[in-house]
Design a protein around this motif. Structure first.
Motif, PDB file in Angstrom:
ATOM      1  N   SER A  23      30.305  -5.436 -18.924  1.00 26.10           N
ATOM      2  CA  SER A  23      31.160  -4.821 -19.945  1.00 26.10           C
ATOM      3  C   SER A  23      32.041  -3.725 -19.354  1.00 26.10           C
ATOM      4  O   SER A  23      33.224  -3.622 -19.685  1.00 26.10           O
ATOM      5  N   THR A  41      33.890  -1.780 -29.097  1.00 29.68           N
ATOM      6  CA  THR A  41      33.277  -1.268 -30.325  1.00 29.68           C
ATOM      7  C   THR A  41      31.756  -1.381 -30.203  1.00 29.68           C
ATOM      8  O   THR A  41      31.250  -2.143 -29.371  1.00 29.68           O
ATOM      9  N   PRO A  42      31.017  -0.646 -31.032  1.00 34.64           N
ATOM     10  CA  PRO A  42      29.555  -0.789 -31.006  1.00 34.64           C
ATOM     11  C   PRO A  42      29.104  -2.237 -31.242  1.00 34.64           C
ATOM     12  O   PRO A  42      28.154  -2.702 -30.614  1.00 34.64           O
ATOM     13  N   GLU A  43      29.793  -2.945 -32.120  1.00 30.45           N
ATOM     14  CA  GLU A  43      29.437  -4.345 -32.386  1.00 30.45           C
ATOM     15  C   GLU A  43      29.626  -5.209 -31.142  1.00 30.45           C
ATOM     16  O   GLU A  43      28.820  -6.086 -30.845  1.00 30.45           O
ATOM     17  N   TRP A  44      30.718  -4.964 -30.429  1.00 33.53           N
ATOM     18  CA  TRP A  44      31.020  -5.726 -29.207  1.00 33.53           C
ATOM     19  C   TRP A  44      29.945  -5.481 -28.155  1.00 33.53           C
ATOM     20  O   TRP A  44      29.441  -6.420 -27.549  1.00 33.53           O
ATOM     21  N   TYR A  46      26.826  -4.301 -28.645  1.00 31.59           N
ATOM     22  CA  TYR A  46      25.546  -4.827 -29.130  1.00 31.59           C
ATOM     23  C   TYR A  46      25.438  -6.332 -28.869  1.00 31.59           C
ATOM     24  O   TYR A  46      24.436  -6.819 -28.341  1.00 31.59           O
ATOM     25  N   GLN A  47      26.474  -7.064 -29.238  1.00 38.96           N
ATOM     26  CA  GLN A  47      26.471  -8.513 -29.056  1.00 38.96           C
ATOM     27  C   GLN A  47      26.312  -8.875 -27.577  1.00 38.96           C
ATOM     28  O   GLN A  47      25.555  -9.769 -27.219  1.00 38.96           O
ATOM     29  N   ARG A  48      26.987  -8.155 -26.724  1.00 42.58           N
ATOM     30  CA  ARG A  48      26.924  -8.438 -25.286  1.00 42.58           C
ATOM     31  C   ARG A  48      25.540  -8.133 -24.716  1.00 42.58           C
ATOM     32  O   ARG A  48      25.038  -8.863 -23.870  1.00 42.58           O
TER      33      ARG A  48
END
Length: 127
Positions: A23, A41-44, A46-48
Motif C-alpha cells: 500500500s 481511505t480507511p476502507e481502502w 482495511y480491505q487491503r
C-alpha cells in the motif's frame, strides 16, 4: 513454530504486513505519477489488510522454504491472476501496462510477506 494455529496466525500476519508495504508502494507510485494510486481511505486500507492476510495463508504451502524471494514471487502470482480475472472490472481488458503493474506490486507484497513469514516462523521454531 509447530502449533498449527501459530503458523496460520503468522501467515495471515505476514500477508497483512506485505499489504501494508504494498500500500505504501502504491501511494509512493501515485506521488511519482499523479492519478495512478487510489485515495488511501480507511476502507481502502482495511480491505487491503484483510485480503493481504487471506492471501498470506498461501505461505502455509511447503513451497521453497528458505528461499523467500522466489517463494514470495511464486505466491504473488495467485492474487495477480485473481486481480486480472476474477476481480477485474466487468468487460475490462487488461493491457500490458496493467498486467506489469499488477505483477510488480503483487510481487512487492509476496516478497515482503514471505520474508516476514520466514522470520516469524524461524523465531517461533527456536523459541
Amino acid at each position: 513454530m509447530r502449533q498449527p494455529i501459530a503458523r496460520v496466525s503468522a501467515a495471515f500476519a505476514a500477508g497483512a504486513v506485505g499489504a501494508v508495504v504494498n500500500s505504501f508502494a502504491l501511494q509512493l507510485a501515485g506521488r511519482l505519477q499523479p492519478g495512478s494510486a487510489p485515495q488511501a481511505t480507511p476502507e481502502w486500507i482495511y480491505q487491503r489488510l484483510v485480503w493481504g492476510g487471506l492471501w498470506g495463508l498461501l505461505l502455509l504451502l511447503p513451497l521453497l522454504p528458505g528461499k523467500p524471494v522466489v517463494r514470495g514471487l511464486l505466491v504473488s502470482l495467485a492474487p495477480s491472476l485473481a486481480r486480472l480475472t476474477v476481480f477485474a472490472p466487468e468487460g475490462a481488458q487488461a493491457d500490458v501496462k496493467t498486467v506489469i503493474f499488477v505483477l510488480l506490486f503483487n510481487a512487492i507484497w509476496g516478497v515482503v510477506a514471505a520474508f516476514w513469514f520466514e522470520a516469524v516462523a524461524s523465531a517461533g521454531a527456536s523459541g
